[in-house]
Motif scaffolding. Structure first.
Motif, PDB file in Angstrom:
ATOM      1  N   SER A  80       0.972  -1.114   0.025  1.00 14.88           N
ATOM      2  CA  SER A  80      -0.011   0.170  -0.173  1.00 14.88           C
ATOM      3  C   SER A  80       0.990   1.295   0.027  1.00 14.88           C
ATOM      4  CB  SER A  80      -0.756  -0.029   1.280  1.00 14.88           C
ATOM      5  OG  SER A  80      -1.574   1.264   1.287  1.00 14.88           O
ATOM      6  N   ALA A  81       0.799   1.984  -1.155  1.00 14.29           N
ATOM      7  CA  ALA A  81       1.594   3.150  -1.320  1.00 14.29           C
ATOM      8  C   ALA A  81       1.317   4.210  -0.081  1.00 14.29           C
ATOM      9  CB  ALA A  81       1.650   3.847  -2.678  1.00 14.29           C
ATOM     10  N   ALA A  82      -0.139   4.339  -0.050  1.00 10.01           N
ATOM     11  CA  ALA A  82      -0.437   5.223   1.012  1.00 10.01           C
ATOM     12  C   ALA A  82       0.338   5.105   2.448  1.00 10.01           C
ATOM     13  CB  ALA A  82      -2.138   5.327   1.128  1.00 10.01           C
ATOM     14  N   LEU A 140       0.106  -0.338  -8.397  1.00 12.22           N
ATOM     15  CA  LEU A 140      -0.900  -1.135  -7.836  1.00 12.22           C
ATOM     16  C   LEU A 140      -2.280  -0.681  -8.198  1.00 12.22           C
ATOM     17  CD1 LEU A 140       0.976  -0.906  -4.592  1.00 12.22           C
ATOM     18  CD2 LEU A 140       0.320  -3.243  -5.783  1.00 12.22           C
ATOM     19  N   GLY A 141      -2.524   0.374  -8.998  1.00  8.44           N
ATOM     20  CA  GLY A 141      -3.852   0.997  -9.299  1.00  8.44           C
ATOM     21  C   GLY A 141      -4.235   1.932  -8.084  1.00  8.44           C
ATOM     22  N   GLU A 142      -3.372   2.133  -7.056  1.00 10.86           N
ATOM     23  CA  GLU A 142      -3.721   2.993  -6.155  1.00 10.86           C
ATOM     24  C   GLU A 142      -3.648   4.694  -6.337  1.00 10.86           C
ATOM     25  OE1 GLU A 142      -2.286   3.300  -1.291  1.00 10.86           O
ATOM     26  OE2 GLU A 142      -1.363   1.725  -2.991  1.00 10.86           O
ATOM     27  N   PHE A 143      -2.726   4.860  -7.298  1.00 10.09           N
ATOM     28  CA  PHE A 143      -2.753   6.246  -7.453  1.00 10.09           C
ATOM     29  C   PHE A 143      -2.752   6.425  -8.769  1.00 10.09           C
ATOM     30  CE2 PHE A 143       0.675   6.747  -3.772  1.00 10.09           C
ATOM     31  CZ  PHE A 143      -0.383   6.886  -2.900  1.00 10.09           C
ATOM     32  N   LYS A 144      -3.206   7.685  -9.221  1.00  9.40           N
ATOM     33  CA  LYS A 144      -3.487   8.015 -10.840  1.00  9.40           C
ATOM     34  C   LYS A 144      -2.498   9.253 -10.881  1.00  9.40           C
ATOM     35  CE  LYS A 144      -6.461   9.057 -14.541  1.00  9.40           C
ATOM     36  NZ  LYS A 144      -7.967   9.407 -14.915  1.00  9.40           N
ATOM     37  N   VAL A 145      -1.205   9.115 -11.507  1.00  5.76           N
ATOM     38  CA  VAL A 145      -0.265  10.099 -11.587  1.00  5.76           C
ATOM     39  C   VAL A 145       0.281  10.070 -12.988  1.00  5.76           C
ATOM     40  CG1 VAL A 145       1.875  10.912 -10.477  1.00  5.76           C
ATOM     41  CG2 VAL A 145       0.273  10.007  -8.892  1.00  5.76           C
ATOM     42  N   LYS A 146       0.552  11.500 -13.542  1.00  6.41           N
ATOM     43  CA  LYS A 146       1.232  11.481 -14.835  1.00  6.41           C
ATOM     44  C   LYS A 146       2.786  11.249 -14.711  1.00  6.41           C
ATOM     45  CE  LYS A 146      -2.458  13.890 -17.423  1.00  6.41           C
ATOM     46  NZ  LYS A 146      -2.828  15.136 -18.173  1.00  6.41           N
ATOM     47  N   ASP A 147       3.305  12.246 -13.714  1.00  2.06           N
ATOM     48  CA  ASP A 147       4.671  12.232 -13.506  1.00  2.06           C
ATOM     49  C   ASP A 147       4.950  11.935 -12.007  1.00  2.06           C
ATOM     50  OD1 ASP A 147       7.220  13.003 -13.441  1.00  2.06           O
ATOM     51  OD2 ASP A 147       7.232  14.612 -14.526  1.00  2.06           O
ATOM     52  N   GLU A 193      -2.788  13.328   3.947  1.00  2.00           N
ATOM     53  CA  GLU A 193      -4.037  12.934   3.591  1.00  2.00           C
ATOM     54  C   GLU A 193      -4.782  13.541   2.426  1.00  2.00           C
ATOM     55  OE1 GLU A 193      -8.360  12.361   6.261  1.00  2.00           O
ATOM     56  OE2 GLU A 193      -6.709  13.426   6.992  1.00  2.00           O
ATOM     57  N   ILE A 194      -4.624  14.790   2.644  1.00  2.00           N
ATOM     58  CA  ILE A 194      -5.071  15.841   1.322  1.00  2.00           C
ATOM     59  C   ILE A 194      -4.359  15.311   0.022  1.00  2.00           C
ATOM     60  CG2 ILE A 194      -5.052  18.331   0.642  1.00  2.00           C
ATOM     61  CD1 ILE A 194      -5.316  19.047   3.570  1.00  2.00           C
ATOM     62  N   PHE A 195      -3.033  15.193   0.145  1.00  2.00           N
ATOM     63  CA  PHE A 195      -2.348  14.985  -1.002  1.00  2.00           C
ATOM     64  C   PHE A 195      -2.799  13.473  -1.642  1.00  2.00           C
ATOM     65  CE2 PHE A 195       1.170  14.120  -3.592  1.00  2.00           C
ATOM     66  CZ  PHE A 195       1.950  15.186  -4.024  1.00  2.00           C
ATOM     67  N   ILE A 196      -2.633  12.610  -0.629  1.00  2.00           N
ATOM     68  CA  ILE A 196      -3.233  11.211  -1.180  1.00  2.00           C
ATOM     69  C   ILE A 196      -4.727  11.274  -1.778  1.00  2.00           C
ATOM     70  CG2 ILE A 196      -3.981   8.639  -0.159  1.00  2.00           C
ATOM     71  CD1 ILE A 196      -1.592   9.020   1.524  1.00  2.00           C
ATOM     72  N   ASN A 197      -5.517  11.903  -1.011  1.00  2.00           N
ATOM     73  CA  ASN A 197      -6.950  12.041  -1.678  1.00  2.00           C
ATOM     74  C   ASN A 197      -6.849  12.668  -3.073  1.00  2.00           C
ATOM     75  OD1 ASN A 197      -8.222  11.075   0.486  1.00  2.00           O
ATOM     76  ND2 ASN A 197      -8.336  12.715   1.353  1.00  2.00           N
ATOM     77  N   GLY A 198      -6.127  13.496  -3.264  1.00  2.00           N
ATOM     78  CA  GLY A 198      -5.746  14.208  -4.852  1.00  2.00           C
ATOM     79  C   GLY A 198      -5.340  13.380  -5.675  1.00  2.00           C
ATOM     80  N   ILE A 199      -4.482  12.169  -5.391  1.00  2.86           N
ATOM     81  CA  ILE A 199      -3.907  11.538  -6.470  1.00  2.86           C
ATOM     82  C   ILE A 199      -4.295   9.909  -6.428  1.00  2.86           C
ATOM     83  CG2 ILE A 199      -1.836  12.917  -6.499  1.00  2.86           C
ATOM     84  CD1 ILE A 199      -0.461  10.510  -4.822  1.00  2.86           C
ATOM     85  N   LYS A 200      -5.482   9.700  -5.614  1.00  2.05           N
ATOM     86  CA  LYS A 200      -6.092   8.555  -5.657  1.00  2.05           C
ATOM     87  C   LYS A 200      -6.694   8.152  -7.077  1.00  2.05           C
ATOM     88  CE  LYS A 200      -7.600   7.491  -0.936  1.00  2.05           C
ATOM     89  NZ  LYS A 200      -8.722   7.477  -0.037  1.00  2.05           N
ATOM     90  N   ALA A 201      -6.375   6.906  -7.480  1.00  2.00           N
ATOM     91  CA  ALA A 201      -6.986   6.392  -8.961  1.00  2.00           C
ATOM     92  C   ALA A 201      -8.446   6.273  -8.885  1.00  2.00           C
ATOM     93  CB  ALA A 201      -6.328   5.073  -9.055  1.00  2.00           C
TER      94      ALA A 201
END
Length: 201
Positions: A80-82, A140-147, A193-201
């Motif tokens: 779990s990356a988070a 893992l499909g946990e985050f949606k990040v371009k870079d 917490e705010i950051f993770i919510n912003g990049i969640k897939a």
């Protein structure tokens, strides 16, 4: 003296210095006290270190290496990356709490060429750790990040910025106490917490 014996003696000196610095504080520890702990002459210490500042620096490098190795373990086999990112913050809290008497915060104020280079390398290492964790989160499909690298650098920089969000009454030459560290860590977790919510897939 053989290289192996020299390295062993140097390690013993650093261990004795770390023990003293951690218990009494680096500034309140003398070379004589470290020599007494090791049952050797002060001259023996100067054979390995030109002065106490050099010894203090070597101690900080030793514990910093252990700290980064712990963080790098969080970036390996991520489930779990988070969770790994939260674990990084907890590791930071434990590290600073354990070694607060080493006057780590004061070192951040040292702008000599050597320390600027050391801080630059430490920042890059932290960026790399965060990048690896965020890449794992994407895989893992946990985050949606371009870079992932850019995102990791932004997170690490924002977190670092909070380390210095201290009240005006705390002087630059003072270290952060447990209460202040708890406040900073709490802010870092809120930010995460705010950051993770912003990049969640």
């Amino acid at each position: 003296m053989h290289t192996e014996a020299k390295d062993e003696m140097r390690d013993k000196i650093l261990e004795a210095a770390l023990k003293r610095f951690t218990h009494y504080g680096a500034s309140k520890t003398t070379m004589n006290e470290i020599a007494d702990d090791l049952h050797c002459s002060k001259a023996s210490l100067y054979y390995y270190f030109p002065d106490k500042k050099a010894m203090h620096t070597a101690v900080l490098q030793k514990i910093a290496e252990a700290y980064f190795q712990q963080m790098e373990k969080e970036a390996v086999n991520v489930k779990s990356a988070a969770k790994a990112l939260y674990n990084i913050i907890d590791l930071r809290r434990d590290f600073i709490s354990k070694f607060c008497r080493l006057e780590i915060f004061q070192i951040f104020q040292d702008n000599s060429k050597f320390f600027l280079e050391e801080k630059k390398k430490a920042k890059q290492r932290e960026f790399n750790i965060h990048t690896d964790i965020i890449k794992a989160g994407v895989a893992l499909g946990e985050f949606k990040v371009k870079d992932p690298a850019q995102t990791a650098e932004l997170l690490a920089q924002a977190t670092m910025g909070l380390r210095f969000s201290i009240p005006d009454h705390i002087r630059e030459d003072m270290d952060i106490d447990d209460e202040m560290m708890d406040l900073i860590i709490d802010k870092q977790k809120q930010l995460l917490e705010i950051f993770i919510n912003g990049i969640k897939a």
